[in-house]
Design an enzyme around this catalytic site. Structure first.
Site, mmCIF file in Angstrom:
data_model
loop_
_atom_site.group_PDB
_atom_site.id
_atom_site.type_symbol
_atom_site.label_atom_id
_atom_site.label_comp_id
_atom_site.label_asym_id
_atom_site.label_seq_id
_atom_site.Cartn_x
_atom_site.Cartn_y
_atom_site.Cartn_z
ATOM 1 N N TYR A 82 34.335 50.383 70.914
ATOM 2 C CA TYR A 82 34.822 51.580 70.212
ATOM 3 C C TYR A 82 36.313 51.444 69.869
ATOM 4 O O TYR A 82 36.727 51.703 68.735
ATOM 5 C CB TYR A 82 34.587 52.808 71.096
ATOM 6 C CG TYR A 82 35.008 54.120 70.462
ATOM 7 C CD1 TYR A 82 34.161 54.794 69.573
ATOM 8 C CD2 TYR A 82 36.232 54.705 70.762
ATOM 9 C CE1 TYR A 82 34.542 55.997 68.995
ATOM 10 C CE2 TYR A 82 36.620 55.909 70.188
ATOM 11 C CZ TYR A 82 35.764 56.557 69.309
ATOM 12 O OH TYR A 82 36.149 57.754 68.743
ATOM 13 N N THR B 108 33.930 68.581 70.592
ATOM 14 C CA THR B 108 32.742 68.334 69.759
ATOM 15 C C THR B 108 31.653 67.794 70.689
ATOM 16 O O THR B 108 31.920 67.489 71.866
ATOM 17 C CB THR B 108 33.032 67.261 68.691
ATOM 18 O OG1 THR B 108 33.192 66.004 69.361
ATOM 19 C CG2 THR B 108 34.281 67.577 67.882
HETATM 20 N N1 LIG Z 1 35.588 64.204 69.684
HETATM 21 C C1 LIG Z 1 36.639 63.482 69.987
HETATM 22 O O1 LIG Z 1 37.313 63.784 70.992
HETATM 23 C C2 LIG Z 1 37.078 62.318 69.106
HETATM 24 C C3 LIG Z 1 38.333 61.742 69.379
HETATM 25 C C4 LIG Z 1 38.796 60.717 68.556
HETATM 26 C C5 LIG Z 1 38.034 60.279 67.477
HETATM 27 N N2 LIG Z 1 36.808 60.843 67.247
HETATM 28 C C6 LIG Z 1 36.084 60.369 66.051
HETATM 29 O O2 LIG Z 1 35.934 61.458 65.149
HETATM 30 C C7 LIG Z 1 34.758 61.279 64.360
HETATM 31 C C8 LIG Z 1 33.898 62.540 64.457
HETATM 32 O O3 LIG Z 1 33.461 62.648 65.820
HETATM 33 P P1 LIG Z 1 32.927 64.016 66.457
HETATM 34 O O4 LIG Z 1 33.612 64.169 67.740
HETATM 35 O O5 LIG Z 1 32.974 65.090 65.440
HETATM 36 O O6 LIG Z 1 31.436 63.555 66.795
HETATM 37 P P2 LIG Z 1 29.996 64.209 66.533
HETATM 38 O O7 LIG Z 1 29.060 63.453 67.376
HETATM 39 O O8 LIG Z 1 30.063 65.686 66.650
HETATM 40 O O9 LIG Z 1 29.717 63.860 64.979
HETATM 41 C C9 LIG Z 1 29.513 62.553 64.556
HETATM 42 C C10 LIG Z 1 28.522 62.600 63.402
HETATM 43 O O10 LIG Z 1 28.369 61.253 62.915
HETATM 44 C C11 LIG Z 1 27.001 61.073 62.612
HETATM 45 N N3 LIG Z 1 26.657 59.646 62.608
HETATM 46 C C12 LIG Z 1 26.567 58.798 63.666
HETATM 47 N N4 LIG Z 1 26.176 57.586 63.254
HETATM 48 C C13 LIG Z 1 26.019 57.657 61.899
HETATM 49 C C14 LIG Z 1 25.633 56.734 60.907
HETATM 50 N N5 LIG Z 1 25.305 55.465 61.217
HETATM 51 N N6 LIG Z 1 25.601 57.143 59.626
HETATM 52 C C15 LIG Z 1 25.916 58.428 59.299
HETATM 53 N N7 LIG Z 1 26.254 59.369 60.201
HETATM 54 C C16 LIG Z 1 26.319 58.969 61.492
HETATM 55 C C17 LIG Z 1 26.268 61.834 63.700
HETATM 56 O O11 LIG Z 1 24.907 62.088 63.334
HETATM 57 C C18 LIG Z 1 27.116 63.080 63.811
HETATM 58 O O12 LIG Z 1 26.666 64.092 62.920
HETATM 59 C C19 LIG Z 1 34.083 60.024 64.894
HETATM 60 O O13 LIG Z 1 34.436 58.925 64.061
HETATM 61 C C20 LIG Z 1 34.688 59.846 66.268
HETATM 62 O O14 LIG Z 1 34.670 58.509 66.684
HETATM 63 C C21 LIG Z 1 36.307 61.840 68.035
#
Ligand SMILES: NC(=O)c1ccc[n+]([C@@H]2O[C@H](COP(=O)([O-])OP(=O)(O)OC[C@H]3O[C@@H](n4cnc5c(N)ncnc54)[C@H](O)[C@@H]3O)[C@@H](O)[C@H]2O)c1
Length: 268
Positions: free
Chosen positions: A174, A209
């Site tokens: 990741y 989230t």
């Molecule tokens: N939540 C956190 O604390 C956090 C922190 C830093 C970065 N992020 C990043 O932010 C972004 C959003 O994360 P989130 O927390 O909203 O997560 P989340 O799980 O709520 O949403 C992620 C979405 O991506 C979709 N997804 C996964 N694989 C996929 C694919 N192959 N094709 C299309 N869609 C796909 C999922 O179905 C989901 O709807 C991600 O890139 C995550 O790595 C999250």
């Protein structure tokens, strides 16, 4: 809908949940027509319905961002339906290979030994890289091809992470994928700038989230944000506001930047 993005057209990958959903709703409130591109059909359709309830225009396209064919299809369907493309937001992401399936046995937060590089099968590394890094590249590149053909410039906003700079012991794939997103953002900013396309990224800290909920479940619900200067986690809408800034003309002279939306991580 009237607003800062009136008449604009956006695609948001991962728009079926979390920060992708919050971003889709905010861009729509500001007047953009939004395509939600996600593997999660139920979540994606829900976001589209929420936008339509607000009086906005939305389209859900089932899309696996790691499939070039799916990404080409999502961009083409958006252009067919709304007539053009102005912005791409690549929020789709997974924290471990079987994240979408919700597989507990390989969840590195529940089972640190499963996340350890010494134990991890190569195909699990490949899956995370395919979705988080190759997926962002495919989406950004296809969007740029469309924007260059249309000849009016545009914006791309990628999702990195604070973990791109601060690796925990069990999320090597990741972290590598997300630092790749930081450099992808810089490379595409350089390449696409002459076409009037700006490319930036957000690097979220702990955001409330479903992704963070899995971390909290493993840690017995303890807050992830207590040791940050702002001493809290954040809501997805707080990140969506920064994505709006990068998407709108307010950031018209900003490109190639990754902005931490992270409560002050690494400040102390
Ligand atoms: N939540 C956190 O604390 C956090 C922190 C830093 C970065 N992020 C990043 O932010 C972004 C959003 O994360 P989130 O927390 O909203 O997560 P989340 O799980 O709520 O949403 C992620 C979405 O991506 C979709 N997804 C996964 N694989 C996929 C694919 N192959 N094709 C299309 N869609 C796909 C999922 O179905 C989901 O709807 C991600 O890139 C995550 O790595 C999250």
């Amino acid at each position: 809908m009237a607003g800062e993005l009136e008449g604009r057209v956006s695609i948001v990958t991962g728009g079926g949940s979390g920060m992708g959903r919050a971003t889709s709703l905010l861009l729509a409130r500001e007047g953009a027509a939004v395509t939600i591109a996600d593997v999660n059909d139920e979540g994606g359709e829900q976001t589209a319905a929420q936008i339509e309830d607000l009086g906005g225009e939305a389209l859900f396209v089932h899309t696996d961002v790691s499939s070039e064919q799916d990404v080409v299809n999502a961009v083409a369907r958006t252009a067919n339906r709304f007539g053009k493309l102005d912005s791409m937001v690549t929020a789709a992401g997974i924290s471990y290979a079987k994240y979408v399936e919700g597989d507990d046995d390989t969840d590195p937060f529940l089972h640190p030994e499963a996340g350890a590089s010494l134990n991890k099968p190569t195909e699990e590394w490949q899956k995370v890289i395919d979705v988080n890094l190759t997926g962002a590249m495919l989406c950004a590149r296809e969007a740029a091809r469309q924007m260059v053909n249309e000849g009016h410039g545009g914006t791309i906003v990628n999702f990195a992470s604070i973990l791109a700079y601060n690796p925990p012991p069990t999320l090597m794939d990741y972290c590598v994928s997300k630092v790749g997103v930081v450099m992808l953002t810089r490379c595409f900013a350089v390449e696409f700038g002459p076409h009037g396309i700006r490319v930036n990224a957000v690097a979220p800290g702990p955001i409330e989230t479903p992704m963070l909920a899995r971390v909290s479940r493993a840690s017995g619900g303890s807050s992830q944000g207590g040791n940050l200067p702002l001493q809290r986690t954040a809501q997805p809408e707080e990140v969506a506001e920064v994505v709006l800034f990068f998407t709108s003309d307010r950031s018209s002279y900003v490109t190639g930047k990754t902005l931490g939306v992270d409560g002050g991580t690494n400040t102390i």
